[in-house]
Design a protein around this motif. Structure first.
Motif, PDB file in Angstrom:
ATOM      1  N   LEU A 112     -25.906 -21.110  -5.950  1.00 30.79           N
ATOM      2  CA  LEU A 112     -24.806 -21.877  -5.378  1.00 30.79           C
ATOM      3  C   LEU A 112     -23.469 -21.227  -5.706  1.00 30.79           C
ATOM      4  O   LEU A 112     -22.593 -21.080  -4.846  1.00 30.79           O
ATOM      5  N   SER A 113     -23.320 -20.804  -6.958  1.00 31.46           N
ATOM      6  CA  SER A 113     -22.087 -20.143  -7.384  1.00 31.46           C
ATOM      7  C   SER A 113     -21.849 -18.850  -6.618  1.00 31.46           C
ATOM      8  O   SER A 113     -20.731 -18.572  -6.167  1.00 31.46           O
ATOM      9  N   GLU A 114     -22.911 -18.053  -6.422  1.00 32.99           N
ATOM     10  CA  GLU A 114     -22.769 -16.790  -5.705  1.00 32.99           C
ATOM     11  C   GLU A 114     -22.452 -17.010  -4.228  1.00 32.99           C
ATOM     12  O   GLU A 114     -21.673 -16.248  -3.636  1.00 32.99           O
ATOM     13  N   MET A 115     -23.053 -18.025  -3.618  1.00 30.16           N
ATOM     14  CA  MET A 115     -22.757 -18.332  -2.219  1.00 30.16           C
ATOM     15  C   MET A 115     -21.279 -18.686  -2.053  1.00 30.16           C
ATOM     16  O   MET A 115     -20.606 -18.186  -1.145  1.00 30.16           O
ATOM     17  N   ILE A 116     -20.780 -19.543  -2.926  1.00 25.27           N
ATOM     18  CA  ILE A 116     -19.382 -19.962  -2.830  1.00 25.27           C
ATOM     19  C   ILE A 116     -18.448 -18.805  -3.163  1.00 25.27           C
ATOM     20  O   ILE A 116     -17.400 -18.639  -2.525  1.00 25.27           O
ATOM     21  N   ALA A 117     -18.825 -17.982  -4.132  1.00 24.16           N
ATOM     22  CA  ALA A 117     -17.976 -16.849  -4.506  1.00 24.16           C
ATOM     23  C   ALA A 117     -17.739 -15.915  -3.326  1.00 24.16           C
ATOM     24  O   ALA A 117     -16.635 -15.399  -3.138  1.00 24.16           O
ATOM     25  N   ARG A 118     -18.756 -15.704  -2.509  1.00 22.36           N
ATOM     26  CA  ARG A 118     -18.592 -14.813  -1.354  1.00 22.36           C
ATOM     27  C   ARG A 118     -17.718 -15.432  -0.274  1.00 22.36           C
ATOM     28  O   ARG A 118     -16.906 -14.737   0.354  1.00 22.36           O
ATOM     29  N   ASP A 119     -17.866 -16.742  -0.028  1.00 22.61           N
ATOM     30  CA  ASP A 119     -17.279 -17.351   1.166  1.00 22.61           C
ATOM     31  C   ASP A 119     -16.238 -18.423   0.862  1.00 22.61           C
ATOM     32  O   ASP A 119     -15.884 -19.202   1.749  1.00 22.61           O
ATOM     33  N   ARG A 120     -15.715 -18.463  -0.347  1.00 23.33           N
ATOM     34  CA  ARG A 120     -14.808 -19.551  -0.712  1.00 23.33           C
ATOM     35  C   ARG A 120     -13.515 -19.559   0.113  1.00 23.33           C
ATOM     36  O   ARG A 120     -12.871 -20.599   0.221  1.00 23.33           O
ATOM     37  N   ASN A 121     -13.138 -18.421   0.692  1.00 22.88           N
ATOM     38  CA  ASN A 121     -11.910 -18.361   1.488  1.00 22.88           C
ATOM     39  C   ASN A 121     -12.146 -18.545   2.987  1.00 22.88           C
ATOM     40  O   ASN A 121     -11.225 -18.375   3.779  1.00 22.88           O
ATOM     41  N   ARG A 122     -13.344 -18.897   3.376  1.00 24.80           N
ATOM     42  CA  ARG A 122     -13.663 -19.053   4.790  1.00 24.80           C
ATOM     43  C   ARG A 122     -13.406 -20.497   5.243  1.00 24.80           C
ATOM     44  O   ARG A 122     -14.091 -21.432   4.818  1.00 24.80           O
ATOM     45  N   ALA A 123     -12.424 -20.653   6.115  1.00 18.95           N
ATOM     46  CA  ALA A 123     -12.063 -21.980   6.620  1.00 18.95           C
ATOM     47  C   ALA A 123     -13.204 -22.612   7.407  1.00 18.95           C
ATOM     48  O   ALA A 123     -13.292 -23.844   7.504  1.00 18.95           O
ATOM     49  N   ALA A 124     -14.069 -21.804   7.992  1.00 19.87           N
ATOM     50  CA  ALA A 124     -15.158 -22.342   8.811  1.00 19.87           C
ATOM     51  C   ALA A 124     -16.129 -23.177   7.992  1.00 19.87           C
ATOM     52  O   ALA A 124     -16.756 -24.105   8.516  1.00 19.87           O
ATOM     53  N   VAL A 125     -16.300 -22.862   6.713  1.00 24.89           N
ATOM     54  CA  VAL A 125     -17.287 -23.569   5.896  1.00 24.89           C
ATOM     55  C   VAL A 125     -16.714 -24.927   5.501  1.00 24.89           C
ATOM     56  O   VAL A 125     -15.750 -25.009   4.739  1.00 24.89           O
TER      57      VAL A 125
END
Length: 415
Positions: free
Chosen positions: A398-411
């Motif tokens: 979960l941490s790695e998923m968020i780390a990659r995409d935390r700046n993506r407004a689409a999520v």
């Protein structure tokens, strides 16, 4: 269902900050100087794992990762990467050879490369994903292990890389396990291999490792977040620029290379009807990274989901990471454009990327197309939550998923 959805949206707000200091992942590798290691890799099938264990099932000091050559005819080295069959990376092994369609176990991958070392430069090897368990070696030295088949990871190789004939070897094992995440039974194919991009990433000695730049929770006109540096000069002045909006804000990082950011901003907000993205620059004294970032607010109020303060109805489908035409695991921008284009043609403004984090192209292309995303880790059926190691594994994914995409407004949903 609505209560669960509210909980998931709440995770969106709290988890990025909570996990800010717990990952060594390099953010936005496409905004860095990289060298692709994609293409053909030499491979060795190892169903009994004799390339890793000795005859007493203990890790061997002379495993296949040594990439050794016999010195004479009596030397007991019974493998040779250089004469072995290749597999394409990125790509699953199941659809590249008919004999591997149902294979679950270990395959060793080897890539040889040259690299001209540079002063004041650090080097990392970055994997978009490897399903499921990966042990990584460079020139006979172990870099580390990664568990989880759908999230990225990287290792620093600055002090191990050579000018000529580097041997990068990865042991990839996709055996299903009862205590793993996912567990033994799922509703998708267990594709094995180096299924996403592999690349070398060059950075300065002190570099911008990660950042979180989004609207402050509960606000539509204030940006909040943080930046983090990595290196021997952690205390620097760092400037966040959004040129189109006329924004330039400078902060000072502390002894750990960390600084929070917080400033007012008059921005056009991202939405399915207007998927506005801004060029955002994070500029330190020793490094500069550019990204495309959208800004939006998301919240739940009663039975409504509010995007930028207005009710939005999610019209969507679930998508598996299956290549639309060639079959096998999807991994390219072209795959993402096709799959998301079909969703768009159906009238979707929302997709659930089932049931695991998809490749980064999917999230970034969804953002460009104005498609909201539900991103999730593969905690699918019969997970052994009572096992502390299983829980820790899920939390790390979960941490790695968020780390990659935390700046993506689409999520708009993490789960």
């Amino acid at each position: 269902m609505m209560k669960a959805l509210i909980t998931l949206i709440f995770l969106l707000a709290v988890l990025p900050c909570a996990r800010a200091q717990q990952t060594g992942l390099i953010a936005n590798t496409d905004g860095r100087k990289t060298i692709s290691l994609d293409g053909q890799w030499q491979t060795i099938l190892d169903p009994y794992e004799t390339g890793y264990y000795d005859y007493r099932y203990q890790p061997s000091a002379e495993g296949y990762f040594k990439d050794a050559k016999p010195k004479d005819k009596s030397d007991l080295i019974e493998y040779d990467f250089d004469t072995s069959e290749p597999l394409n990376v990125p790509g699953d092994w199941n659809t590249q050879r008919e004999t591997l369609l149902f294979y679950e176990g270990t395959i060793w991958y080897k890539k040889s490369f040259d690299y001209q070392r540079k002063g004041n430069t650090r080097l990392f090897v970055y994997f978009g994903a490897a399903n499921y368990l990966a042990d990584v070696y460079l020139n006979g030295e172990k870099l580390g292990r990664h568990e989880g088949g759908f999230t990225p990871f990287n290792f620093e190789v600055t002090n191990l890389v050579r000018d000529k004939a580097n041997s990068l070897i990865v042991k990839v094992d996709n055996k299903r396990r009862r205590d793993a995440v996912p567990t033994l039974n799922t509703d998708w194919w267990n594709y094995g291999g180096l299924t996403r991009q592999v690349k070398l990433v060059e950075t300065p000695a002190t570099f911008v490792q990660d950042y979180f730049i989004q609207l402050q929770k509960g606000s539509r006109d204030r940006v909040a977040g943080w930046v983090r540096l990595n290196g021997d000069r952690p205390s620097q002045r760092v400037t966040v620029l959004i040129p189109e909006a006329g924004i330039s804000r400078t902060v000072a990082t502390d002894a750990n290379g960390y600084a929070e950011i917080n400033f007012n901003a008059d921005l056009t907000l991202w939405s399915p009807n207007n998927p506005k993205l801004y060029d955002v620059v994070v500029e330190a004294e020793t490094d500069r990274v550019q990204d495309q970032i959208g800004f939006r607010s998301i919240e739940a109020r009663g039975t409504e989901i509010l995007l930028n303060g207005r009710p939005v109805f999610l019209r969507g489908v679930c998508i598996h990471e299956e290549a639309p035409f060639r079959g096998g695991r999807a991994f390219s921008r072209e795959d993402a454009v096709t799959l998301l284009g079909w969703a768009k043609e159906l009238g979707c403004n929302f997709v659930r990327l089932a049931h695991y984090p998809h490749n980064e192209f999917m999230v970034r292309e969804a953002e460009k197309l104005g498609i909201m995303v539900w991103s999730e880790i593969p905690v699918y059926w019969t997970i052994q939550w009572e096992n502390p190691a299983t829980l820790e594994n899920a939390q790390n994914q979960l941490s790695e998923m968020i780390a990659r995409d935390r700046n993506r407004a689409a999520v708009i949903i993490w789960s």
